[in-house]
Write a protein that holds these residues in place. Sequence first.
Motif, PDB file in Angstrom:
ATOM      1  N   ASN A   1     -32.825   6.026 -78.471  1.00 10.95           N
ATOM      2  CA  ASN A   1     -33.194   6.094 -79.872  1.00 10.95           C
ATOM      3  C   ASN A   1     -34.360   5.205 -80.219  1.00 10.95           C
ATOM      4  O   ASN A   1     -34.712   4.301 -79.476  1.00 10.95           O
ATOM      5  CB  ASN A   1     -31.991   5.752 -80.758  1.00 10.95           C
ATOM      6  CG  ASN A   1     -31.525   4.332 -80.576  1.00 10.95           C
ATOM      7  OD1 ASN A   1     -32.337   3.405 -80.546  1.00 10.95           O
ATOM      8  ND2 ASN A   1     -30.246   4.134 -80.452  1.00 10.95           N
TER       9      ASN A   1
ATOM     10  N   PRO B   1     -30.490   6.548 -91.403  1.00  8.88           N
ATOM     11  CA  PRO B   1     -31.787   6.954 -91.940  1.00  8.88           C
ATOM     12  C   PRO B   1     -32.969   6.458 -91.105  1.00  8.88           C
ATOM     13  O   PRO B   1     -33.048   5.288 -90.744  1.00  8.88           O
ATOM     14  CB  PRO B   1     -31.805   6.322 -93.337  1.00  8.88           C
ATOM     15  CG  PRO B   1     -30.366   6.185 -93.688  1.00  8.88           C
ATOM     16  CD  PRO B   1     -29.663   5.874 -92.388  1.00  8.88           C
ATOM     17  N   GLY B   2     -33.850   7.388 -90.751  1.00  8.11           N
ATOM     18  CA  GLY B   2     -35.047   7.053 -89.997  1.00  8.11           C
ATOM     19  C   GLY B   2     -34.859   6.933 -88.503  1.00  8.11           C
ATOM     20  O   GLY B   2     -35.807   6.692 -87.771  1.00  8.11           O
ATOM     21  N   VAL B   3     -33.627   7.113 -88.004  1.00  3.18           N
ATOM     22  CA  VAL B   3     -33.370   6.981 -86.569  1.00  3.18           C
ATOM     23  C   VAL B   3     -33.444   8.352 -85.900  1.00  3.18           C
ATOM     24  O   VAL B   3     -32.787   9.299 -86.314  1.00  3.18           O
ATOM     25  CB  VAL B   3     -31.999   6.335 -86.281  1.00  3.18           C
ATOM     26  CG1 VAL B   3     -31.679   6.364 -84.795  1.00  3.18           C
ATOM     27  CG2 VAL B   3     -31.978   4.906 -86.799  1.00  3.18           C
ATOM     28  N   TYR B   4     -34.276   8.436 -84.874  1.00  2.00           N
ATOM     29  CA  TYR B   4     -34.416   9.634 -84.046  1.00  2.00           C
ATOM     30  C   TYR B   4     -33.691   9.341 -82.753  1.00  2.00           C
ATOM     31  O   TYR B   4     -33.948   8.316 -82.105  1.00  2.00           O
ATOM     32  CB  TYR B   4     -35.898   9.907 -83.789  1.00  2.00           C
ATOM     33  CG  TYR B   4     -36.180  11.206 -83.066  1.00  2.00           C
ATOM     34  CD1 TYR B   4     -36.372  12.384 -83.787  1.00  2.00           C
ATOM     35  CD2 TYR B   4     -36.286  11.246 -81.683  1.00  2.00           C
ATOM     36  CE1 TYR B   4     -36.666  13.573 -83.129  1.00  2.00           C
ATOM     37  CE2 TYR B   4     -36.570  12.438 -81.027  1.00  2.00           C
ATOM     38  CZ  TYR B   4     -36.755  13.602 -81.753  1.00  2.00           C
ATOM     39  OH  TYR B   4     -37.042  14.779 -81.111  1.00  2.00           O
TER      40      TYR B   4
ATOM     41  N   ASP C   1     -33.128  14.442 -82.412  1.00  2.00           N
ATOM     42  CA  ASP C   1     -33.392  14.764 -83.805  1.00  2.00           C
ATOM     43  C   ASP C   1     -33.192  13.506 -84.643  1.00  2.00           C
ATOM     44  O   ASP C   1     -32.646  12.508 -84.166  1.00  2.00           O
ATOM     45  CB  ASP C   1     -32.426  15.852 -84.289  1.00  2.00           C
ATOM     46  CG  ASP C   1     -32.951  16.612 -85.497  1.00  2.00           C
ATOM     47  OD1 ASP C   1     -33.987  16.222 -86.078  1.00  2.00           O
ATOM     48  OD2 ASP C   1     -32.314  17.618 -85.856  1.00  2.00           O
ATOM     49  N   LEU C   2     -33.612  13.570 -85.904  1.00  2.00           N
ATOM     50  CA  LEU C   2     -33.313  12.498 -86.846  1.00  2.00           C
ATOM     51  C   LEU C   2     -31.820  12.516 -87.126  1.00  2.00           C
ATOM     52  O   LEU C   2     -31.199  13.586 -87.159  1.00  2.00           O
ATOM     53  CB  LEU C   2     -34.098  12.683 -88.147  1.00  2.00           C
ATOM     54  CG  LEU C   2     -35.591  12.395 -88.042  1.00  2.00           C
ATOM     55  CD1 LEU C   2     -36.314  12.861 -89.307  1.00  2.00           C
ATOM     56  CD2 LEU C   2     -35.842  10.912 -87.807  1.00  2.00           C
ATOM     57  N   ARG C   3     -31.223  11.363 -87.317  1.00  2.00           N
ATOM     58  CA  ARG C   3     -29.785  11.239 -87.551  1.00  2.00           C
ATOM     59  C   ARG C   3     -29.526  10.952 -89.028  1.00  2.00           C
ATOM     60  O   ARG C   3     -29.973   9.935 -89.555  1.00  2.00           O
ATOM     61  CB  ARG C   3     -29.174  10.117 -86.701  1.00  2.00           C
ATOM     62  CG  ARG C   3     -29.357  10.336 -85.223  1.00  2.00           C
ATOM     63  CD  ARG C   3     -28.568  11.556 -84.763  1.00  2.00           C
ATOM     64  NE  ARG C   3     -29.119  12.044 -83.501  1.00  2.00           N
ATOM     65  CZ  ARG C   3     -29.108  13.302 -83.131  1.00  2.00           C
ATOM     66  NH1 ARG C   3     -28.568  14.208 -83.892  1.00  2.00           N
ATOM     67  NH2 ARG C   3     -29.634  13.667 -81.998  1.00  2.00           N
TER      68      ARG C   3
ATOM     69  N   THR D   1     -40.648   9.242 -80.131  1.00  2.00           N
ATOM     70  CA  THR D   1     -39.808  10.440 -80.072  1.00  2.00           C
ATOM     71  C   THR D   1     -40.084  11.220 -78.792  1.00  2.00           C
ATOM     72  O   THR D   1     -39.172  11.834 -78.233  1.00  2.00           O
ATOM     73  CB  THR D   1     -40.023  11.331 -81.319  1.00  2.00           C
ATOM     74  OG1 THR D   1     -41.401  11.678 -81.407  1.00  2.00           O
ATOM     75  CG2 THR D   1     -39.590  10.619 -82.590  1.00  2.00           C
TER      76      THR D   1
ATOM     77  N   LEU E   1     -36.439   3.896 -84.193  1.00  2.00           N
ATOM     78  CA  LEU E   1     -36.541   3.997 -85.636  1.00  2.00           C
ATOM     79  C   LEU E   1     -37.894   4.581 -85.963  1.00  2.00           C
ATOM     80  O   LEU E   1     -38.926   4.027 -85.583  1.00  2.00           O
ATOM     81  CB  LEU E   1     -36.370   2.612 -86.269  1.00  2.00           C
ATOM     82  CG  LEU E   1     -36.328   2.532 -87.781  1.00  2.00           C
ATOM     83  CD1 LEU E   1     -35.169   3.354 -88.328  1.00  2.00           C
ATOM     84  CD2 LEU E   1     -36.197   1.088 -88.214  1.00  2.00           C
ATOM     85  N   SER E   2     -37.905   5.708 -86.648  1.00  2.62           N
ATOM     86  CA  SER E   2     -39.161   6.413 -86.905  1.00  2.62           C
ATOM     87  C   SER E   2     -39.975   5.782 -88.024  1.00  2.62           C
ATOM     88  O   SER E   2     -41.160   6.019 -88.142  1.00  2.62           O
ATOM     89  CB  SER E   2     -38.911   7.879 -87.224  1.00  2.62           C
ATOM     90  OG  SER E   2     -38.257   7.998 -88.476  1.00  2.62           O
TER      91      SER E   2
END
Length: 133
Positions: free
Chosen positions: A128, A110-113, A104-106, A82, A130-131
């Motif tokens: 981007n 789900p789980g993608v910043y 930000d998270l999208r 991030t 994946l968090s």
Amino acid sequence: MVVVICGAGVFSHTTVGASDLLASGEFHDPALGVLGAKTLGDFGETIVLNGKDKSARPVICHGKGAAPSSNGVTTSFAASSTAEINAFHAADLANGGNCKAEPDLRGHLPGVYAAYLRGSADHKLCSNALSGA
């Protein structure tokens, strides 16, 4: 843990147009640098190659004046954290980019910043990761 979203094995590159290759490089180099990518050099007089070890994003100057806006197309650069996404976003803004969505998270992914911008030639840009959250 951050998992990089990438197109490895799916596509080889994305090409975008620019009316001014020098200005395009001056805009993109700082943001690509925080992701470990850079301008790899010229390919003739009308193409500049961007990437890490090999070209992943040729920028072409067609010599017809205005560059195409690539409406509906987004070039998304993989980030490993991030912090890299935040730095990519800040570097693009500092070089004249227009913010379209803050880092930000999208909710729709789900789980993608991610961060979204429009670049110097009005192309849609994203970075981007994946968090894993």
